[in-house]
Design a protein around this motif. Structure first.
Motif, PDB file in Angstrom:
ATOM      1  N   ARG A   1      -3.142  33.211   5.320  1.00 54.67           N
ATOM      2  CA  ARG A   1      -2.253  32.308   6.074  1.00 54.67           C
ATOM      3  C   ARG A   1      -3.007  31.593   7.190  1.00 54.67           C
ATOM      4  O   ARG A   1      -2.828  30.395   7.410  1.00 54.67           O
ATOM      5  N   GLU A   2      -3.854  32.324   7.909  1.00 48.37           N
ATOM      6  CA  GLU A   2      -4.644  31.724   8.992  1.00 48.37           C
ATOM      7  C   GLU A   2      -5.574  30.627   8.477  1.00 48.37           C
ATOM      8  O   GLU A   2      -5.855  29.658   9.181  1.00 48.37           O
ATOM      9  N   LEU A   3      -6.054  30.794   7.258  1.00 50.83           N
ATOM     10  CA  LEU A   3      -6.969  29.808   6.667  1.00 50.83           C
ATOM     11  C   LEU A   3      -6.246  28.558   6.170  1.00 50.83           C
ATOM     12  O   LEU A   3      -6.872  27.609   5.736  1.00 50.83           O
ATOM     13  N   GLY A   4      -4.913  28.566   6.224  1.00 50.25           N
ATOM     14  CA  GLY A   4      -4.154  27.377   5.841  1.00 50.25           C
ATOM     15  C   GLY A   4      -3.472  27.462   4.497  1.00 50.25           C
ATOM     16  O   GLY A   4      -2.811  26.521   4.080  1.00 50.25           O
ATOM     17  N   PHE A   5      -3.635  28.567   3.793  1.00 50.22           N
ATOM     18  CA  PHE A   5      -3.008  28.743   2.481  1.00 50.22           C
ATOM     19  C   PHE A   5      -1.753  29.604   2.641  1.00 50.22           C
ATOM     20  O   PHE A   5      -1.663  30.693   2.074  1.00 50.22           O
ATOM     21  N   ASP A   6      -0.827  29.131   3.423  1.00 41.08           N
ATOM     22  CA  ASP A   6       0.378  29.904   3.724  1.00 41.08           C
ATOM     23  C   ASP A   6       1.517  29.483   2.806  1.00 41.08           C
ATOM     24  O   ASP A   6       2.064  28.391   2.958  1.00 41.08           O
ATOM     25  N   PRO A   7       1.907  30.341   1.847  1.00 38.81           N
ATOM     26  CA  PRO A   7       2.964  29.957   0.905  1.00 38.81           C
ATOM     27  C   PRO A   7       4.323  29.749   1.576  1.00 38.81           C
ATOM     28  O   PRO A   7       5.170  29.043   1.037  1.00 38.81           O
ATOM     29  N   ALA A   8       4.530  30.319   2.753  1.00 39.36           N
ATOM     30  CA  ALA A   8       5.804  30.155   3.441  1.00 39.36           C
ATOM     31  C   ALA A   8       5.872  28.846   4.221  1.00 39.36           C
ATOM     32  O   ALA A   8       6.956  28.345   4.503  1.00 39.36           O
ATOM     33  N   VAL A   9       4.733  28.277   4.557  1.00 43.72           N
ATOM     34  CA  VAL A   9       4.687  27.057   5.374  1.00 43.72           C
ATOM     35  C   VAL A   9       4.207  25.849   4.584  1.00 43.72           C
ATOM     36  O   VAL A   9       4.718  24.746   4.738  1.00 43.72           O
ATOM     37  N   THR A  10       3.209  26.055   3.740  1.00 45.35           N
ATOM     38  CA  THR A  10       2.628  24.958   2.971  1.00 45.35           C
ATOM     39  C   THR A  10       3.621  24.477   1.917  1.00 45.35           C
ATOM     40  O   THR A  10       4.096  25.278   1.121  1.00 45.35           O
ATOM     41  N   PRO A  11       3.953  23.193   1.904  1.00 43.65           N
ATOM     42  CA  PRO A  11       4.890  22.696   0.890  1.00 43.65           C
ATOM     43  C   PRO A  11       4.260  22.664  -0.501  1.00 43.65           C
ATOM     44  O   PRO A  11       3.035  22.633  -0.641  1.00 43.65           O
TER      45      PRO A  11
ATOM     46  N   THR B   1       0.861  -1.177   0.000  1.00 41.78           N
ATOM     47  CA  THR B   1       0.000   0.000   0.000  1.00 41.78           C
ATOM     48  C   THR B   1       0.900   1.230   0.000  1.00 41.78           C
ATOM     49  O   THR B   1       2.061   1.154   0.389  1.00 41.78           O
ATOM     50  N   SER B   2       0.364   2.354  -0.454  1.00 44.91           N
ATOM     51  CA  SER B   2       1.117   3.595  -0.383  1.00 44.91           C
ATOM     52  C   SER B   2       0.147   4.736  -0.146  1.00 44.91           C
ATOM     53  O   SER B   2      -1.043   4.629  -0.426  1.00 44.91           O
ATOM     54  N   ARG B   3       0.672   5.825   0.379  1.00 45.56           N
ATOM     55  CA  ARG B   3      -0.138   7.001   0.646  1.00 45.56           C
ATOM     56  C   ARG B   3       0.641   8.226   0.195  1.00 45.56           C
ATOM     57  O   ARG B   3       1.792   8.400   0.562  1.00 45.56           O
ATOM     58  N   GLN B   4       0.003   9.052  -0.617  1.00 45.03           N
ATOM     59  CA  GLN B   4       0.593  10.315  -1.041  1.00 45.03           C
ATOM     60  C   GLN B   4      -0.211  11.402  -0.349  1.00 45.03           C
ATOM     61  O   GLN B   4      -1.388  11.586  -0.609  1.00 45.03           O
ATOM     62  N   ASP B   5       0.432  12.103   0.555  1.00 48.44           N
ATOM     63  CA  ASP B   5      -0.255  13.097   1.347  1.00 48.44           C
ATOM     64  C   ASP B   5       0.521  14.398   1.243  1.00 48.44           C
ATOM     65  O   ASP B   5       1.581  14.534   1.833  1.00 48.44           O
ATOM     66  N   VAL B   6       0.014  15.344   0.453  1.00 53.04           N
ATOM     67  CA  VAL B   6       0.647  16.655   0.381  1.00 53.04           C
ATOM     68  C   VAL B   6       0.250  17.377   1.654  1.00 53.04           C
ATOM     69  O   VAL B   6      -0.933  17.625   1.884  1.00 53.04           O
ATOM     70  N   LYS B   7       1.235  17.676   2.484  1.00 44.41           N
ATOM     71  CA  LYS B   7       0.972  18.245   3.811  1.00 44.41           C
ATOM     72  C   LYS B   7       0.005  19.416   3.705  1.00 44.41           C
ATOM     73  O   LYS B   7       0.213  20.345   2.940  1.00 44.41           O
ATOM     74  N   ASN B   8      -1.058  19.332   4.489  1.00 47.01           N
ATOM     75  CA  ASN B   8      -2.052  20.390   4.487  1.00 47.01           C
ATOM     76  C   ASN B   8      -2.826  20.355   5.794  1.00 47.01           C
ATOM     77  O   ASN B   8      -2.643  19.459   6.613  1.00 47.01           O
ATOM     78  N   ASN B   9      -3.695  21.320   5.971  1.00 44.93           N
ATOM     79  CA  ASN B   9      -4.470  21.448   7.212  1.00 44.93           C
ATOM     80  C   ASN B   9      -5.819  20.746   7.158  1.00 44.93           C
ATOM     81  O   ASN B   9      -6.570  20.827   8.117  1.00 44.93           O
ATOM     82  N   TRP B  10      -6.130  20.099   6.060  1.00 38.38           N
ATOM     83  CA  TRP B  10      -7.483  19.601   5.870  1.00 38.38           C
ATOM     84  C   TRP B  10      -7.509  18.079   5.756  1.00 38.38           C
ATOM     85  O   TRP B  10      -6.667  17.477   5.129  1.00 38.38           O
ATOM     86  N   GLU B  11      -8.547  17.497   6.319  1.00 41.69           N
ATOM     87  CA  GLU B  11      -8.736  16.044   6.255  1.00 41.69           C
ATOM     88  C   GLU B  11      -9.423  15.616   4.962  1.00 41.69           C
ATOM     89  O   GLU B  11      -9.253  14.493   4.527  1.00 41.69           O
ATOM     90  N   ASP B  12     -10.229  16.513   4.381  1.00 37.38           N
ATOM     91  CA  ASP B  12     -10.949  16.137   3.169  1.00 37.38           C
ATOM     92  C   ASP B  12     -11.170  17.358   2.270  1.00 37.38           C
ATOM     93  O   ASP B  12     -10.853  18.489   2.636  1.00 37.38           O
ATOM     94  N   PHE B  13     -11.705  17.110   1.100  1.00 43.34           N
ATOM     95  CA  PHE B  13     -11.944  18.139   0.088  1.00 43.34           C
ATOM     96  C   PHE B  13     -12.851  19.241   0.629  1.00 43.34           C
ATOM     97  O   PHE B  13     -12.604  20.429   0.405  1.00 43.34           O
ATOM     98  N   GLU B  14     -13.905  18.850   1.327  1.00 47.63           N
ATOM     99  CA  GLU B  14     -14.882  19.820   1.819  1.00 47.63           C
ATOM    100  C   GLU B  14     -14.246  20.818   2.780  1.00 47.63           C
ATOM    101  O   GLU B  14     -14.573  22.010   2.747  1.00 47.63           O
TER     102      GLU B  14
END
Length: 185
Positions: free
Chosen positions: A54-64, A21-34
């Motif tokens: 940035r507070e909403l999770g779309f931080d270009p300095a932190v989000t890979p 099995t494998s998992r590709q998880d682009v690091k983010n603040n959300w568990e699902d699409f919604e």
């Protein structure tokens, strides 16, 4: 059934859990699409500043894996052709074009993709038949900023990914043997 065959049958019955099995998880603040879409929907052009983004999770300095776009890349990404009528161009893109170097676009694709091999362990192990199930989600967000203020946003995505790939090799482990024996030029 002979008693010495019974342990082998029991062992092979549980082998499906031994498939990779494998998992590709682009690091983010959300568990699902919604959740990602809900955070994105809280961004309001000409009202939301970068601190809120940035507070909403779309931080270009932190989000890979954030792609940073200059003003010409933003225009190419949004407009289908450069020969559009001025009235058809969104106001935020016009402001980006005017701001030139003062305009920055951030494109990010948070996602969570799981790949699981399913099916018969022995057929998979011997390379006769490999069945892979891919599930997950992917969200794309383009956020255009001029002078620390969001002027345009656009989203895309796949809320529910469910794909099956079936690879069949009639010769099993011998399938690619001939290619390995060819001399290299």
């Amino acid at each position: 059934m002979k008693l010495h065959v019974l342990p082998i049958v029991i062992m092979l019955a549980g082998c499906a859990s031994m498939l990779p099995t494998s998992r590709q998880d682009v690091k983010n603040n959300w568990e699902d699409f919604e959740q990602a879409k809900h955070a994105y929907d809280r961004i309001v052009p000409y009202q939301t500043d970068m601190a809120t983004v940035r507070e909403l999770g779309f931080d270009p300095a932190v989000t890979p894996n954030v792609q940073i776009l200059n003003h010409s890349q933003v225009v190419r990404a949004v407009l289908p052709s450069p020969l559009q009528e001025r009235a058809a161009i969104p106001p935020g893109i016009l402001d980006c074009m005017k701001a030139q170097d003062g305009c920055v676009g951030y494109f990010m694709e948070p996602s969570r993709i799981d790949r699981k091999r399913v099916g018969n362990f022995m057929l998979d192990f011997l390379n006769f038949k490999r069945d892979t199930l891919t599930t997950g989600w992917k969200f794309g967000a383009l956020i255009v900023v001029v002078n620390d203020k969001v002027v345009f946003k656009q989203w895309s995505g796949r809320p529910r990914i469910e794909e099956t790939e079936l690879r069949s090799n009639p010769l099993g482990p011998l399938q690619g043997l001939g290619e390995g024996l060819r001399p290299t030029p």
